[in-house]
Design a protein around this motif. Sequence first.
Motif, short mmCIF file in Angstrom:
data_model
loop_
_atom_site.label_atom_id
_atom_site.label_comp_id
_atom_site.label_asym_id
_atom_site.label_seq_id
_atom_site.Cartn_x
_atom_site.Cartn_y
_atom_site.Cartn_z
N GLN A 29 -3.28 2.32 29.35
CA GLN A 29 -2.48 2.89 28.15
C GLN A 29 -3.68 3.58 27.18
OE1 GLN A 29 0.88 1.80 27.36
NE2 GLN A 29 0.92 3.19 25.50
N PRO A 30 -4.78 2.79 26.64
CA PRO A 30 -5.53 3.47 25.73
C PRO A 30 -6.61 4.80 26.33
CG PRO A 30 -6.20 1.31 26.21
CD PRO A 30 -5.25 1.62 27.07
N ASP A 35 -7.23 10.69 21.64
CA ASP A 35 -7.36 11.88 21.55
C ASP A 35 -8.74 12.70 21.94
OD1 ASP A 35 -5.12 11.56 20.16
OD2 ASP A 35 -6.05 11.14 18.01
N ALA A 36 -8.55 13.89 22.18
CA ALA A 36 -9.80 14.75 23.01
C ALA A 36 -10.51 15.02 21.68
CB ALA A 36 -9.19 15.96 23.15
N ASP A 37 -11.75 14.84 22.05
CA ASP A 37 -13.06 15.33 21.03
C ASP A 37 -13.90 15.94 21.74
OD1 ASP A 37 -14.51 13.66 22.87
OD2 ASP A 37 -14.42 11.65 21.62
N GLU A 38 -15.16 16.23 21.30
CA GLU A 38 -16.02 17.15 21.97
C GLU A 38 -16.76 16.71 22.97
OE1 GLU A 38 -18.52 14.34 19.09
OE2 GLU A 38 -16.70 15.71 19.04
#
Length: 530
Positions: A29-30, A35-38
């Motif tokens: 699940q995590p 969330d997307a990052d660089e």
Amino acid sequence: MVSLWGSKNGDGQHTDGDSANDEENSQQQPRQSRDADERTRLLPPRNDGYLDPDDPAVSPYNLFSVRAIRYVGILFVTISFLWWVLLLVSIFVSPPMMHSRGSGFFDFAFTTLTAGNLLIGLLFFSTPSRAMEWSSLIIAAFLLLDMIIVLAVQRLRSEEGWVGIASVIWATLMALYNVMSDRVVAWGKQEEEERLTGRKETRRTLREWCAVLTATVIMIVMIVITIFLTATLILRSRDASLKPPGERFFVDGDKYKLHLACVGNVTFDAHGKKNPTVLVEAGELPFEDTMDDWIYGSYRNGTIDRYCYYDRPGFAWSDNAPSPHSAGMTSDALSEALARAGEEGPWVLVSAGVGSIYSRIFSSRHVRDVQGLFLIDGLHEDLLHRIASPARGFTLWGRGIISPLGYDRLFGAIFKGRTREDRVYGKSAYQAGKFIKAKLQENLVAGSLTKNEVSQARNIQTRNTPLVVVSSGIEVRRDHEWERKQEDLTKITDNLISWDVVNRAPHRVWLTLEGRTILEKRLGELVRAK
């Protein structure tokens, strides 16, 4: 009715399964909800066996041919730099067998262009571009034209010598090498991209675009420089077609040629004694554009029967002499040229400005042949420091370095109608590389060799030699030190015929009617003096 144990077991099995699933879901699940990052990949990892195009392993340096081209380029830059240093030194001190009869600034310019071209190729070696390739090709084409001009025009070929010819050929070959190098790197880059990534890369990074832009701007500047070099060579080839009025004689062990011309016939007096020939030494500029008018006028008026003049090394039709070069060396070269021309004294020496230094040295070395000295606002040896200043020398060197561009001569030819006469000996002669080199040589030794030579000449000069001094009234009033030194020049012999200060005359005294009248009168008196 459901068994209690069975129901318990079934529920237990279901609970265990649900727990396992819950644990797996809790672990996954995590990852799904983060969330997307660089650092998040925008594309899934490739599973086709190819590398990413941005992988550092995708490089043309993987190929031996590309690495070899780079090593050869470094070798060529090293050779060009060493040659550049040698040419820089030769401007001030000519190494054996390396003297060129021209200014020496053109071969230095070609070598500088070569070194810059190779350095640009190395700095942007891994970023080939069409702009770089075409720019190098244009430079190579103009350099090839320069090579053809230098080899085809006999005067340019003799002035540049083997040093200049080798420099322009090397520049042409290195420009062609840059074109070939760019093509090889572009081929190697494409080859490695297709091998390691499966396709040719068509995009560039921002850093690569900046590199391409920088290289293109620099190459455009170098193209403009090459065009100026070519245009100046074309002007020089045009000027080379202007024939000298006299002859050019090899001097100093056939190292260079000196231009010498004589007007009139040898005459004799009533006792059969040969009349003196006036030997003219110009001042700061060539004789043909300064003193020729009034000397020729004196000849036409019958004041004098015959006169000779010459161009100092680097002036007008004379070649440049090896460096260093002093006034005494010029006097020796003049003596050799006169001997080769079959000219003999007696002489009456007429000189102006700095030319008086040369005449006095020549007189001290031909005391039996000199029957008179005529100094027109001459430079005193104690004022040689004015032309020997380091600031003046650095300025002359800077002008010489950029002289092959010929921007001032080209501007004059295109917009002011300057002719080849103007460029060879006229109002634009001071812009020529040969003239600048001569002035630089004069500057370098004026305070040392030349000053010692003229000081010795003063002690050697015979005291009974007739002397005429004519000074500029403007210069005398403007500079009290100049006035004192003009007075001192009247004492270099004990036989002063006259000292005239022409009231409104500038340094070139003959430019005024009063000055010209006095000059012609005093010249006639000096020629007839016994």
